[in-house]
Design a protein around this motif. Structure first.
Motif, PDB file in Angstrom:
ATOM      1  N   ARG A  91      -2.323   8.195  -1.354  1.00 45.77           N
ATOM      2  CA  ARG A  91      -3.779   8.264  -1.341  1.00 45.77           C
ATOM      3  C   ARG A  91      -4.380   6.898  -0.989  1.00 45.77           C
ATOM      4  NH1 ARG A  91      -7.487  10.531  -6.282  1.00 45.77           N
ATOM      5  NH2 ARG A  91      -6.586  12.486  -5.539  1.00 45.77           N
ATOM      6  N   ASP A  92      -3.837   5.852  -1.557  1.00 42.39           N
ATOM      7  CA  ASP A  92      -4.362   4.519  -1.295  1.00 42.39           C
ATOM      8  C   ASP A  92      -4.294   4.190   0.197  1.00 42.39           C
ATOM      9  OD1 ASP A  92      -5.366   2.014  -1.670  1.00 42.39           O
ATOM     10  OD2 ASP A  92      -3.630   1.193  -2.712  1.00 42.39           O
ATOM     11  N   PHE A 127      -6.974  -4.902  -0.215  1.00 44.27           N
ATOM     12  CA  PHE A 127      -5.647  -4.280  -0.211  1.00 44.27           C
ATOM     13  C   PHE A 127      -4.588  -5.265  -0.700  1.00 44.27           C
ATOM     14  CE2 PHE A 127      -1.659  -3.095   2.030  1.00 44.27           C
ATOM     15  CZ  PHE A 127      -1.447  -1.878   1.391  1.00 44.27           C
ATOM     16  N   ARG A 128      -4.756  -6.535  -0.395  1.00 46.31           N
ATOM     17  CA  ARG A 128      -3.776  -7.525  -0.832  1.00 46.31           C
ATOM     18  C   ARG A 128      -3.710  -7.582  -2.360  1.00 46.31           C
ATOM     19  NH1 ARG A 128      -5.226 -10.996   2.355  1.00 46.31           N
ATOM     20  NH2 ARG A 128      -3.520 -10.862   3.861  1.00 46.31           N
ATOM     21  N   PHE A 148       0.957  -2.232   6.706  1.00 49.41           N
ATOM     22  CA  PHE A 148      -0.466  -1.931   6.565  1.00 49.41           C
ATOM     23  C   PHE A 148      -1.269  -3.218   6.392  1.00 49.41           C
ATOM     24  CE2 PHE A 148      -4.320  -0.067   4.806  1.00 49.41           C
ATOM     25  CZ  PHE A 148      -4.424   1.121   5.514  1.00 49.41           C
ATOM     26  N   GLN A 149      -0.747  -4.135   5.586  1.00 43.72           N
ATOM     27  CA  GLN A 149      -1.445  -5.406   5.378  1.00 43.72           C
ATOM     28  C   GLN A 149      -1.539  -6.189   6.684  1.00 43.72           C
ATOM     29  OE1 GLN A 149      -2.681  -6.760   2.086  1.00 43.72           O
ATOM     30  NE2 GLN A 149      -3.837  -7.663   3.786  1.00 43.72           N
ATOM     31  N   ALA A 150      -0.478  -6.164   7.471  1.00 50.45           N
ATOM     32  CA  ALA A 150      -0.486  -6.888   8.746  1.00 50.45           C
ATOM     33  C   ALA A 150      -1.552  -6.340   9.684  1.00 50.45           C
ATOM     34  CB  ALA A 150       0.899  -6.812   9.392  1.00 50.45           C
ATOM     35  N   GLU A 151      -1.723  -5.013   9.697  1.00 47.63           N
ATOM     36  CA  GLU A 151      -2.746  -4.421  10.567  1.00 47.63           C
ATOM     37  C   GLU A 151      -4.147  -4.748  10.079  1.00 47.63           C
ATOM     38  OE1 GLU A 151      -2.736  -2.762  13.481  1.00 47.63           O
ATOM     39  OE2 GLU A 151      -0.620  -3.286  13.625  1.00 47.63           O
ATOM     40  N   LEU A 152      -4.359  -4.716   8.770  1.00 46.78           N
ATOM     41  CA  LEU A 152      -5.664  -5.105   8.235  1.00 46.78           C
ATOM     42  C   LEU A 152      -5.969  -6.565   8.557  1.00 46.78           C
ATOM     43  CD1 LEU A 152      -5.696  -3.387   4.712  1.00 46.78           C
ATOM     44  CD2 LEU A 152      -7.154  -2.815   6.662  1.00 46.78           C
ATOM     45  N   MET A 162       6.018  -0.321   4.100  1.00 45.96           N
ATOM     46  CA  MET A 162       4.701   0.298   4.217  1.00 45.96           C
ATOM     47  C   MET A 162       3.600  -0.711   3.911  1.00 45.96           C
ATOM     48  SD  MET A 162       4.843   4.157   2.647  1.00 45.96           S
ATOM     49  CE  MET A 162       5.757   5.479   3.438  1.00 45.96           C
ATOM     50  N   ARG A 163       3.751  -1.404   2.795  1.00 44.99           N
ATOM     51  CA  ARG A 163       2.729  -2.352   2.385  1.00 44.99           C
ATOM     52  C   ARG A 163       2.617  -3.503   3.387  1.00 44.99           C
ATOM     53  NH1 ARG A 163       0.246  -3.352  -2.558  1.00 44.99           N
ATOM     54  NH2 ARG A 163      -0.801  -5.395  -2.593  1.00 44.99           N
TER      55      ARG A 163
END
Length: 361
Positions: free
Chosen positions: A167-168, A81-82, A96-100, A92-93
């Motif tokens: 979608r991503d 994702f990064r 989401f990145q922090a949770e991953l 948003m990015r």
């Protein structure tokens, strides 16, 4: 019928139906509704989406997960994702990145732990409820909107969100949630098995236990353990418990049968671990219809027997009418299992059903 409609919608979207036939809500469903996404045919999707479909990603990781490579797979999801250019920079990015990254960090800690096998077996060390896609139905609008994460980090995806970014994010959320569900499966199975055993103990207790009159239920309820302890009681107080019995009294050569009303003023019972039986002792008072009142003790041997010895005042010098009494649990026969005890079993069954919900496709 709902499954058929979802399948038709998925086929139409995957086959590239004309844009004018795809409403904004259909496009949101295509990207974020787990049922619709699961029925999409990856082979019918254009690149690069065909390789990013959650079913394809899961298949790619299946063997590695079977070998326990949770940390490596979660790290790859975060790294992939990064490097994505689909979701633009912004909250948003970043969220989401922090949770991953957080998920990957937790899996990495599990992998480096000396208790790795135990953590995996019990599905510990990783927060498992975090990437769930839920439809937002809090307002009066019929429009389709989906949410990921809890406030204040909540991400809302709807028709106004860039289609590729939507979608991503949704497909990666589905993939990450499936990873967590797979990791948690052994722990849920162990918990479900423990709940099933607990249900069995409650059913044994309800079927084999000594009956309780309403006042006994109140007294025994005062000594119940903490709510977190779901096991049936291991001890039971007997208080002013009436029953009917048969007593054999008198000298051995002049035995007489007496039908008696028996009352246990106070007693205590102990149950075995499986709650299939119990033992205990109670004080005993008997009132026959044709003899004087007697006092003694009653020994409980589960459902097998309740036997007591009764002592009476001598009717004449050297003439005693002591006796042996056997009783039946008539109240259980008449009243059955108390409703509040049946309710415990029903709550445990509901909890077990939650733990053994359907696995991800």
């Amino acid at each position: 019928m709902r499954a058929v409609r979802l399948l038709v919608l998925a086929v139409a979207l995957a086959a590239g139906a004309p844009a004018r036939a795809q409403t904004p809500d259909q496009l949101v469903q295509r990207d974020c509704d787990v049922d619709v996404v699961s029925h999409l045919d990856p082979a019918a999707l254009p690149a690069p989406w065909s390789g990013a479909h959650p079913n394809v990603v899961r298949a790619r990781f299946r063997d590695r997960l079977a070998r326990g490579e949770w940390a490596a797979v979660s790290a790859e999801l975060a790294r992939d994702f990064r490097g994505s250019r689909t979701v633009p920079p912004g909250p948003m990015r970043t969220t989401f990145q922090a949770e991953l990254d957080s998920m990957a960090s937790e899996f990495r800690a599990v992998a480096s732990s000396a208790d790795f096998a135990t953590l995996v077996r019990n599905a510990d060390g990783v927060r498992q409820v975090r990437f769930h896609l839920a439809r937002d139905v809090r307002d009066d609008s019929d429009a389709w909107r989906f949410m990921i994460f809890d406030p204040p980090m909540r991400i809302v995806l709807d028709a106004g969100t860039d289609a590729d970014a939507r979608r991503d994010l949704c497909w990666r959320a589905i993939t990450a949630e499936r990873l967590l569900i797979l990791y948690g499966a052994p722990g849920r199975q162990r918990t479900a098995a423990a709940l099933e055993a607990l249900i069995g103990r409650w059913e044994n207790y309800n079927h084999n236990g000594y009956s309780q009159y309403p006042w006994e239920l109140v007294v025994n309820g005062l000594s119940r353990p903490a709510p977190a302890d779901l096991a049936p009681p291991a001890r039971q107080i007997v208080l002013l418990h009436p029953s009917f019995g048969v007593e054999v009294a008198g000298r051995w050569d002049q035995l007489q049968r007496l039908d008696v009303l028996a009352v246990e003023p106070l007693g205590l019972l102990w149950y075995n671990a499986s709650r299939t039986s119990y033992v205990g002792v109670s004080a005993l008072v008997t009132v026959p219809s044709t003899a004087g009142m007697g006092v003694g003790a009653l020994v409980h041997l589960g459902r097998v027997a309740r036997v007591g010895y009764v002592v009476r005042r001598a009717v004449a010098p050297g003439v005693h009418r002591n006796g042996v009494m056997m009783s039946i649990d008539a109240y259980r026969l008449a009243a059955g299992v108390p409703g509040q005890l049946r309710g415990v079993v029903e709550r445990l069954r509901a909890l077990k059903d939650e733990m053994t919900g359907p696995a991800p496709e």
